[in-house]
Design an enzyme around this catalytic site. Sequence first.
Site, short mmCIF file in Angstrom:
data_model
loop_
_atom_site.label_atom_id
_atom_site.label_comp_id
_atom_site.label_asym_id
_atom_site.label_seq_id
_atom_site.Cartn_x
_atom_site.Cartn_y
_atom_site.Cartn_z
N GLN A 1 47.30 40.73 -20.38
CA GLN A 1 46.83 39.74 -19.42
C GLN A 1 46.31 38.50 -20.13
O GLN A 1 45.22 38.02 -19.84
CB GLN A 1 45.78 40.34 -18.48
CG GLN A 1 46.32 41.49 -17.66
CD GLN A 1 45.30 42.06 -16.72
OE1 GLN A 1 44.28 42.62 -17.14
NE2 GLN A 1 45.56 41.94 -15.43
N HIS A 2 47.13 38.01 -21.06
CA HIS A 2 46.75 36.80 -21.78
C HIS A 2 47.97 36.18 -22.45
O HIS A 2 49.03 36.79 -22.52
CB HIS A 2 45.68 37.09 -22.84
CG HIS A 2 46.13 38.04 -23.90
ND1 HIS A 2 45.89 39.39 -23.83
CD2 HIS A 2 46.79 37.83 -25.06
CE1 HIS A 2 46.39 39.97 -24.91
NE2 HIS A 2 46.95 39.05 -25.66
N ALA A 3 47.78 34.97 -22.91
CA ALA A 3 48.74 34.28 -23.77
C ALA A 3 47.97 33.86 -25.01
O ALA A 3 46.75 33.81 -25.01
CB ALA A 3 49.32 33.06 -23.06
#
Length: 135
Positions: free
Chosen positions: A52-54
């Site tokens: 749930q990230h970049a």
Amino acid sequence: MTLQEKCPVLQFKDLGDERGKLVVIEGNKNIPFEIKRVFYIYESDSTVVRGQHANRESEFVLINVAGQSKVRITDGKSEFIVELNKPMMGVYIPKMIWKDMYDFSSDSVLLVLASTHYDGKEYIRNYDDYLKEVL
């Protein structure tokens, strides 16, 4: 270039013989970067969503060395899902690509190879903030 071309599924050679299976992974050879960090995720269940990230600076290769999981990959415009279910396959995730890992089998061990050492400041953890940066 499509998102799937930017984030290819990698196939590693199975060098095993009658003694067992062997998969060799080398940075700057079958992994498109020098490996600076290795970690793995295990004992997650099918209801857990990880990632749930970049990342602004890090590139990754994700490999399920045991069990299976899914990875949703998006650049804010298109998305696709990869099912990691063989220890000789992985998916490459370049910089600034959002990833969600989920649907872990009970025996899943998800190995992650990273191009950088950990730096929490380079993570984008809010999807709306990510969209503002990439679109």
